[in-house]
Scaffold this active site. Structure first.
Site, PDB file in Angstrom:
ATOM      1  N   HIS A  51      -9.070  -2.162  -3.891  1.00 43.44           N
ATOM      2  CA  HIS A  51      -9.389  -1.072  -2.956  1.00 43.44           C
ATOM      3  C   HIS A  51      -9.956  -1.733  -1.701  1.00 43.44           C
ATOM      4  O   HIS A  51     -10.506  -2.830  -1.757  1.00 43.44           O
ATOM      5  CB  HIS A  51     -10.361  -0.082  -3.603  1.00 43.44           C
ATOM      6  CG  HIS A  51      -9.685   0.793  -4.621  1.00 43.44           C
ATOM      7  ND1 HIS A  51      -9.292   2.075  -4.354  1.00 43.44           N
ATOM      8  CD2 HIS A  51      -9.302   0.550  -5.896  1.00 43.44           C
ATOM      9  CE1 HIS A  51      -8.711   2.604  -5.423  1.00 43.44           C
ATOM     10  NE2 HIS A  51      -8.698   1.693  -6.382  1.00 43.44           N
ATOM     11  N   ASN A  88      -6.769   2.465  -1.670  1.00 44.05           N
ATOM     12  CA  ASN A  88      -6.177   1.213  -2.117  1.00 44.05           C
ATOM     13  C   ASN A  88      -5.700   0.454  -0.887  1.00 44.05           C
ATOM     14  O   ASN A  88      -5.480   1.041   0.167  1.00 44.05           O
ATOM     15  CB  ASN A  88      -4.937   1.499  -2.999  1.00 44.05           C
ATOM     16  CG  ASN A  88      -5.300   2.171  -4.292  1.00 44.05           C
ATOM     17  OD1 ASN A  88      -5.561   3.360  -4.318  1.00 44.05           O
ATOM     18  ND2 ASN A  88      -5.323   1.423  -5.368  1.00 44.05           N
ATOM     19  N   ARG A 128      -0.449   8.417  -7.556  1.00 41.71           N
ATOM     20  CA  ARG A 128      -1.498   8.648  -8.551  1.00 41.71           C
ATOM     21  C   ARG A 128      -2.875   8.253  -7.992  1.00 41.71           C
ATOM     22  O   ARG A 128      -3.675   9.111  -7.643  1.00 41.71           O
ATOM     23  CB  ARG A 128      -1.176   7.873  -9.848  1.00 41.71           C
ATOM     24  CG  ARG A 128      -2.031   8.254 -11.047  1.00 41.71           C
ATOM     25  CD  ARG A 128      -3.424   7.697 -11.070  1.00 41.71           C
ATOM     26  NE  ARG A 128      -3.479   6.233 -11.004  1.00 41.71           N
ATOM     27  CZ  ARG A 128      -4.604   5.547 -10.855  1.00 41.71           C
ATOM     28  NH1 ARG A 128      -5.772   6.169 -10.753  1.00 41.71           N
ATOM     29  NH2 ARG A 128      -4.602   4.228 -10.796  1.00 41.71           N
ATOM     30  N   ASP A 129      -3.099   6.969  -7.818  1.00 31.77           N
ATOM     31  CA  ASP A 129      -4.429   6.536  -7.372  1.00 31.77           C
ATOM     32  C   ASP A 129      -4.694   7.039  -5.962  1.00 31.77           C
ATOM     33  O   ASP A 129      -5.831   7.344  -5.596  1.00 31.77           O
ATOM     34  CB  ASP A 129      -4.513   5.006  -7.400  1.00 31.77           C
ATOM     35  CG  ASP A 129      -5.940   4.498  -7.563  1.00 31.77           C
ATOM     36  OD1 ASP A 129      -6.855   5.323  -7.635  1.00 31.77           O
ATOM     37  OD2 ASP A 129      -6.125   3.267  -7.606  1.00 31.77           O
ATOM     38  N   CYS A 146     -11.463   6.773  -6.165  1.00 27.98           N
ATOM     39  CA  CYS A 146     -11.615   7.276  -7.525  1.00 27.98           C
ATOM     40  C   CYS A 146     -12.744   8.296  -7.512  1.00 27.98           C
ATOM     41  O   CYS A 146     -13.838   8.010  -7.029  1.00 27.98           O
ATOM     42  CB  CYS A 146     -11.941   6.142  -8.494  1.00 27.98           C
ATOM     43  SG  CYS A 146     -12.327   6.731 -10.143  1.00 27.98           S
ATOM     44  N   HIS A 171      -5.631  -5.291  -8.234  1.00 31.21           N
ATOM     45  CA  HIS A 171      -5.703  -3.882  -7.800  1.00 31.21           C
ATOM     46  C   HIS A 171      -6.916  -3.778  -6.892  1.00 31.21           C
ATOM     47  O   HIS A 171      -8.043  -3.566  -7.352  1.00 31.21           O
ATOM     48  CB  HIS A 171      -5.830  -3.015  -9.059  1.00 31.21           C
ATOM     49  CG  HIS A 171      -5.940  -1.541  -8.827  1.00 31.21           C
ATOM     50  ND1 HIS A 171      -4.916  -0.663  -9.115  1.00 31.21           N
ATOM     51  CD2 HIS A 171      -6.962  -0.783  -8.386  1.00 31.21           C
ATOM     52  CE1 HIS A 171      -5.309   0.575  -8.832  1.00 31.21           C
ATOM     53  NE2 HIS A 171      -6.549   0.528  -8.398  1.00 31.21           N
TER      54      HIS A 171
END
Ligand code: HMG
Ligand code: MG
Length: 286
Positions: free
Chosen positions: A207, A247, A13-14, A238, A205
């Site tokens: 990055h 990430n 996803r990310d 993003c 989370h």
């Protein structure tokens, strides 16, 4: 026995959402199927957002319906609103996530809403998910710095995290969306957030834009966090956070955690295969 630290895989996803080239649904499914054999208990595979805003995630339903489900793995999806939740449930998501921001600039850019409006949108998502017995995770973005508003005060992050927690999220994932974090500000932010949300329900989370994600993970470990989001091959970014890079790479995070004496429960060889697949998916577009 070594203490367990959980890595929540968010690569499908990310990791993929920001790729400009359209990646074939079957390749996304193959990546998730590979990851399913690595030992994760949670993998974020989909995002039920507007396809106009994030075209790469437009096939999320097909991905969720196409994967081979492994026992013991929960397959997660982002759901910004009730429509997203309905689609996620119809496609078989095991759990969902709502995503807010600690800064107004990013909230408007990412979900076209003020922070307050976003909470109003999330309320019916939470209500319906509760009625369906579906767990909801809460993300807070820009927990250190916002690409539009600059540095973000720890008290502000704590306030948004507390709202999501009070709303009923089972875990709050704290996003250094543009990877500007350094250990000291990260610790200050985590001290503020853990005053209002139990640390056992917080996730980091990070990055890795500035190459400091692993240092920030170590700072967060020192603050008591034991769950971290990561993406195989360091995929990611993003679309609404200019400059946001990947990430922290799952395989690098795994290695660092093992060096520090923690157990991740993950199979390093499978991670390597998944990272190769992820890098090939990214590389093919560049
Ligand atoms: P909007 O324009 O304010 O909302 O967007 P709207 O209700 O007016 O809808 C606009 C259009 O989208 C309409 O279609 C809707 O039907 C459609 P049109 O009439 O124009 O043809 N629509 C949807 N379509 C599919 N699924 C849906 C959906 N909802 C509306 N669920 C909205 C508001 C939230 C929809 C939009 O801003 C959006 O999709 N934003 C998503 C942005 C995004 O996905 N960003 C990346 C994820 S967040 C992230 O990466 C950060 C994180 O990793 C943590 C960190 O690193 O910090 C989590
Ligand atoms: Mg992210």
């Amino acid at each position: 026995m070594a203490e367990r630290v959980e890595i929540f895989e968010v690569g499908p996803r990310d990791g993929l959402q920001n790729e400009a080239r359209r990646i074939a649904t079957r390749d996304k499914i193959a990546l998730v199927d590979c990851l399913s054999g690595a030992g994760f208990t949670r993998i974020e595979v989909a995002s039920f957002v507007s396809p106009k805003w994030v075209p790469q995630m437009a096939d999320s339903g097909a991905v969720l319906r196409g994967i081979k489900r492994a026992a013991g793995v929960r397959y997660a999806a982002l759901t910004p609103n009730l429509r997203g939740l309905t689609d996620a449930l119809e496609s078989g998501a095991d759990e969902v996530a709502i995503f807010g921001s600690a800064s107004e600039g990013f909230s408007r850019a990412n979900i076209n809403a003020t922070i307050e409006e976003s909470l109003q949108r999330f309320a019916p998502v939470m209500e319906t998910a509760n009625a369906e017995g579906i767990r909801v995770r809460g993300y807070v973005s820009c927990v250190v710095e916002c690409p539009y508003d600059g540095p973000v005060a720890p008290a502000r992050v704590a306030q948004v995290a507390e709202w999501l927690w009070d709303m009923g999220c089972y875990e709050i994932s704290l996003g250094d969306t543009i990877g500007r974090g350094r250990p000291e500000p990260v610790e200050a932010m985590l001290r503020a957030v853990s005053d209002v949300v139990p640390v056992a329900h917080l996730a980091g989370h990070f990055h890795d834009t500035n190459g400091r994600a692993l240092e920030n993970v170590e700072a967060a470990l020192g603050c008591g966090l034991r769950v971290f989001d990561a993406a195989v091959g360091g995929l990611g970014g993003c679309p609404y956070a200019p400059g946001a890079a990947g990430n922290v790479a799952t395989e690098s995070l795994h290695d660092r955690l093992v060096t520090l004496g923690y157990d991740t429960g993950l199979d390093r060889d499978v991670l390597e295969s998944a990272a190769d697949m992820a890098r090939a998916m990214r590389g093919a577009g560049r």
